[in-house]
Design an enzyme around this catalytic site. Structure first.
Site, short mmCIF file in Angstrom:
data_model
loop_
_atom_site.label_atom_id
_atom_site.label_comp_id
_atom_site.label_asym_id
_atom_site.label_seq_id
_atom_site.Cartn_x
_atom_site.Cartn_y
_atom_site.Cartn_z
CE LYS A 72 -39.69 19.43 61.50
NZ LYS A 72 -41.17 19.43 61.68
CB SER A 147 -41.65 18.23 65.37
OG SER A 147 -42.16 18.45 64.06
CB SER A 171 -44.90 20.12 63.53
OG SER A 171 -45.07 19.01 64.37
#
Lengths: 479, 480
Positions: A72, A147, A171
């Site tokens: 990420k 996210s 997330s």
């Protein structure tokens, strides 16, 4: 051979037997990225040269040796772009590796790219990215969740073998649920946060996002452990998590919290989750009704604490030392205002304002201090429940993936999509989401399992058992 | 109406750790700008602070020396504001849960002893330095100091005069030096002091409106600034005006304070517990272990000097005002057994020379052995007390032994009675007029002869012998 389709453990066997080489695996994954990334926009940066260079230099022997892993884009890789999907960090290259990055590299992993996210990990849809929204591989009209939507989408679309995400309020788990893959948030303190760009420090945790539960255990083996550079990192005896994958769950006490099966829960989601509970019960697990009475307050509590910490954590982005700086400004204050005004997106600004307000004098006691007390009550709910049960099972999200843009103008509605995951972060507990079926629109449904602090083994044991029963992991999105 | 001042001091002391409070960067002063920085003290994205245990050790040590109650559970807090010299844009400090509280320190002013309460001691990180001078295109920031550990010591408003404030700061500095937790160099900023000050009519219980004064970077500036501010506040009140609560800066060049910011402009720091740092849990064992390392403190040492060496309380006070000086004194006194004589020489010659050169005792070239042997030379009559002062100065300058200097310069005392008698005869012969005066009853003239003998011997003649022989000769002349 479509190597990109493989899991970590499948590749491990092929690589160990010498049937394939790391270069072939990487090539296969890079070609797949080229093929699908235009459709899903899961990567912000593809680290083709970086990955090839790693292989050329010679990979360390290790459990991930030769396996392409995506990270990420709020996790630091030395000298590589780490943007947090924000304009304000669009050109930022940290001069250091995150602890998890070092662990991946030491384990021989080939880091193949940085995945998209909601700006600074704030959001539940990966729409709030300076680099455009990520799309759900199961239906590109839909959001992948957030996210860590980029990581979820690229794993789901086989555009990498596994990925790392970060989970502040769900997330990792909510996008794992929306994209039909496995996502785990480990116990707070089990994985070092060093090098994870902070959103809300007391809630953030890095975790694995994988194609199946075995991969999840293997990746957790690599990334967890004590790090002296993170004062909240804890020393604990790390077991080999793959040893927990026995398929045996007899005698495990499973708690069903009444608060998670009420209003607002989509019927198809409820049915799929109930089926999982039946599998558990019919295989010798003991099903126990429990109550987590402060669940109703979790979302409000979370949005005060998380935004308060975020307002402070994000204060460093002022254009002075790195990242974006406004073109024109007349003095220092003006430079701060314009840099931040131009550099941050709407959702981040909203949360900075919320957090600033919650901490300001005169409101601190009413909001921040109160939320801390509620957090304690929520933790105590879990402590009490875990006196009676070994794991707690719930839906991961009340609905399946929603359309891109559908909730973009209604932040409160968006915040509610994390309603089943948020309490876990407030309690610092480990939890996993695994796919448990599909709704009538062929969108994946997620099943969440929560366990005690540092009891990831029991969590993985149940997840592995259910994964076999649900038997949906080989189903692939129509890309 | 008579007014009295109410003063509380906030002292920031830079702790003498080798590394910074939340990372392993060096704390050394005076290096090239931005050479002692790392991603942690630069507050870069993703990096985390980890508390330096030595910082907490030093703060506990200070807390014990200042009679504070140490909190078993301390927490770091974030103090949020935007400053270009603090890259995270928040300072990690302590707020609601400081390291220790409720202590005191004793001062002596005009022969009276007074207890000054300590509200709290907490630890925090320092900010960097903005550079605006000698810069062409804007301003620069040096972040070497960012993350250097500070200890803030907040006094109760128990101080009533500028003299007391100075005595408090002097005593505090002395204790910190004894504990070796701070070098207390005010010019380099390792000891900084802010004052909260208000005035009220004598007898009134309520406090007046206070102002805060910053930027007093020496002991004399502290005293002058407080004197000025008290006068300023009293003048305003006597004219029927009101004091505005504000922060004021002391300007040493003009000798005045000026407004920096008012209460209305005060920052809302939005304190909250720092989630990146685990709480500091100080257990009894930790405290006990540090107690064992506590040195003898100034007051104890002073009392011991009085009883052990039998020197006056005043002498003991002067000598123990510096640990290094006290240590030096003890070394000399261990070799030379007249402790009062040692204290006379330390307080007289030694402190005078150090003060003239603005030097510290640590710079001294005279070894305790040489110091003692100088005093022995006087006792043996090898040199006179007066010559000894010259020798001492020479020793101070070049570190030579007194024997070397006496020999090199031929300063040995002349104690040969025949030689002295010869010189006296010559002096008397050359000064017949004064001899007549003496014989005429003006006995004071004897001093003149002594002076002449000393002059003739460059001060080396043994004064006792000169006096004795001179008297004998003059008496003999009288009786002729």
């Amino acid at each position: 051979m479509d190597l990109y389709r493989k899991t970590i453990w499948q590749l491990r066997e092929l690589l160990d037997r010498g049937e394939i080489k790391p270069e072939e695996v990487l090539d296969s994954v890079l070609r797949r990225i080229e093929e699908v990334n235009g459709k899903i926009n899961g990567y912000i940066t593809v680290l083709e040269d970086y990955a090839k260079n790693q292989i050329e230099k010679g990979l360390p022997e290790g459990p991930l040796s030769g396996v392409p892993i995506a990270v990420k884009d709020n996790i630091c890789i030395k000298d590589q772009l780490t943007t947090c999907a924000s304009k304000i960090l669009y050109n930022f290259r940290p001069p250091y590796n995150a602890d998890v990055t070092e662990r991946l590299l030491n384990a021989g992993a080939v880091i193949c790219g940085k995945t998209n996210l909601d700006e600074f990990a704030m959001g539940s849809s990966t729409e709030n990215s300076y680099f455009g929204p990520t799309r759900n591989p199961w239906n590109v009209e839909c959001a992948p969740g957030g996210s860590s939507g980029g990581s979820a989408a690229v794993v789901s679309a086989d555009a990498c073998i596994a990925a790392l995400g970060s989970d502040t309020g769900g997330s990792i788990r909510q996008p794992a649920s929306f994209c039909g893959m496995v996502g785990m948030k480990p116990t707070y303190g089990a994985v070092s946060r060093y090098g994870l760009v902070a959103f809300a420090s007391s809630l953030d945790q890095i975790g694995p996002m994988t194609k199946d539960v075995r991969d999840c255990a293997m990746l957790l083996n690599v990334i967890s452990g004590y790090d002296r550079r993170d004062s909240t990192s804890l020393k604990f005896d790390r077991p080999d998590y793959t040893k927990a994958l026995t398929g045996e769950i007899k005698g495990i006490r499973v708690g069903i919290p009444s608060e998670y099966f009420g209003e607002g829960l989509n019927q198809e989601v409820a049915d799929a989750v109930k089926k999982g509970i039946e599998y558990l019960s019919s295989s010798g697990a003991e099903i126990i009704d429990i109550s987590l009475p402060h669940t109703d307050y979790a979302v409000s509590c979370y949005y005060i604490l998380a935004t308060a910490e975020a307002s402070s954590n994000l204060a460093r982005y002022d254009g002075v030392k790195y990242g974006y700086r406004t073109e024109k400004s007349s003095n220092l204050i003006d430079m701060y205002f314009k840099t931040r005004g131009e550099g941050f997106g709407a959702e981040v600004k909203r949360r900075i304002m919320l957090g600033t307000y919650a901490l300001s004098s005169g409101y601190y006691d009413a909001y921040y201090a109160k939320a801390q007390k509620v957090r304690t009550l929520i933790k105590e709910d879990f402590d009490k429940a875990f006196e009676k049960v070994d794991v707690i099972v719930t839906p991961t999200s009340p609905t399946t993936a929603f359309k891109i843009g559908e909730k973009a103008d209604d932040p409160l509605q968006m915040y509610l999509s994390d309603i089943f995951t948020i309490s876990v972060n407030l309690g610092g507990l480990p939890a996993i989401s695994i796919p448990c079926g599909f709704d009538s629109k062929s969108l994946p449904i997620g099943f969440q399992i929560i366990s005690k602090h540092f009891d990831e083994s029991t969590l993985l044991r149940c997840a592995y058992f259910l994964e076999e029963k649900f038997a949906v992991k080989d189903k692939k999105p129509p890309l | 109406m008579n007014y009295e001042a109410v003063i509380g001091l906030e002292v920031h002391a830079q702790l003498l750790t080798k590394s910074k409070i939340f990372c392993s960067c060096s704390t050394q002063f005076g290096s090239e700008p931005n050479t002692q920085t790392c991603p942690v003290c630069l507050g870069m994205p993703g990096v985390l602070p980890v508390a330096n245990r030595e910082v907490i050790n030093m703060a506990i040590k200070t807390s014990l020396a200042l009679n504070c109650k140490i909190n078993n559970y301390g927490r770091f807090a974030r103090k949020n504001y935007f400053y270009p010299d603090l890259p995270k844009n928040y300072q990690i400090s302590q707020y609601e849960e400081p390291l220790s509280e409720h202590g005191y320190l004793e001062i002596d002013v005009n022969g009276k002893r007074k207890k000054i309460g300590i509200v709290r001691i907490h630890i925090e990180e320092d900010a960097g330095k903005n550079i605006h001078e000698n810069v062409v295109d804007g301003s620069y920031v040096d972040l070497n100091r960012t993350g250097v550990p500070l200890m803030e010591i907040v006094s109760e408003p128990d101080i009533n005069t500028p003299e007391e404030a100075r005595a408090y700061l002097t005593q505090l500095k002395n204790i910190l030096l004894y504990l070796e937790v701070c070098d207390c160099n005010m010019e380099e900023g390792s000891l900084r002091c802010d004052a909260n000050i208000s005035v009220r009519p004598v007898g009134q219980k309520e406090f007046g409106t206070k102002t805060e004064i910053k930027n007093m970077n020496s002991f004399s500036n502290l005293q002058k600034a407080l004197e000025y501010e008290i006068e300023r506040q009293v003048d305003i009140l006597q004219d029927g005006g009101r004091i505005v609560q504000e922060t004021r800066l002391w300007d040493p060049s003009s000798g005045t304070t000026a407004s920096m910011r008012s209460k209305e402009e005060a920052h809302d720091y939005r304190y909250f517990p720092c989630p990146d740092l685990v709480p500091v849990v100080v257990d009894e064992e930790w405290i006990e272990n540090i107690k064992k390392t506590l040195p003898e403190l100034p007051d104890e040492k002073k009392q011991r000097f009085v009883s052990q060496y039998g020197i006056p309380e005043y002498d003991a006070g002067v000598i123990t005002a510096s640990k290094a000086l006290a240590d030096y004194y003890e070394k000399v006194a261990a070799i030379y057994n007249d402790a009062k004589k040692v204290s006379n020489w330390v307080m007289g010659e030694l402190l005078r020379l150090l003060k003239e050169d603005e030097k510290e005792i640590s710079d001294i070239l005279i070894t305790p052995e040489n110091f003692a042997s100088l005093l022995q030379l006087i006792d043996k009559g090898t040199i006179s007390g007066k010559i000894a002062k010259t020798v001492f100065e020479e020793m101070y300058k070049n570190g030579k032994t007194p024997d070397e200097i006496v020999e090199e310069k031929g300063l040995e005392q002349v104690s040969d009675e025949g030689e002295i008698a010869g010189i006296i005869d010559r002096v008397l012969a050359e000064n017949t007029k004064q001899v007549e005066q003496y014989l005429g009853g003006k006995e004071k003239v004897a001093g003149f002869f002594v002076g002449q003998v000393m002059k003739a011997t460059s001060g080396k003649a043994n004064p006792g012998l000169v006096n004795k022989i001179l008297k004998e000769k003059l008496e003999a002349m009288k009786n002729k």
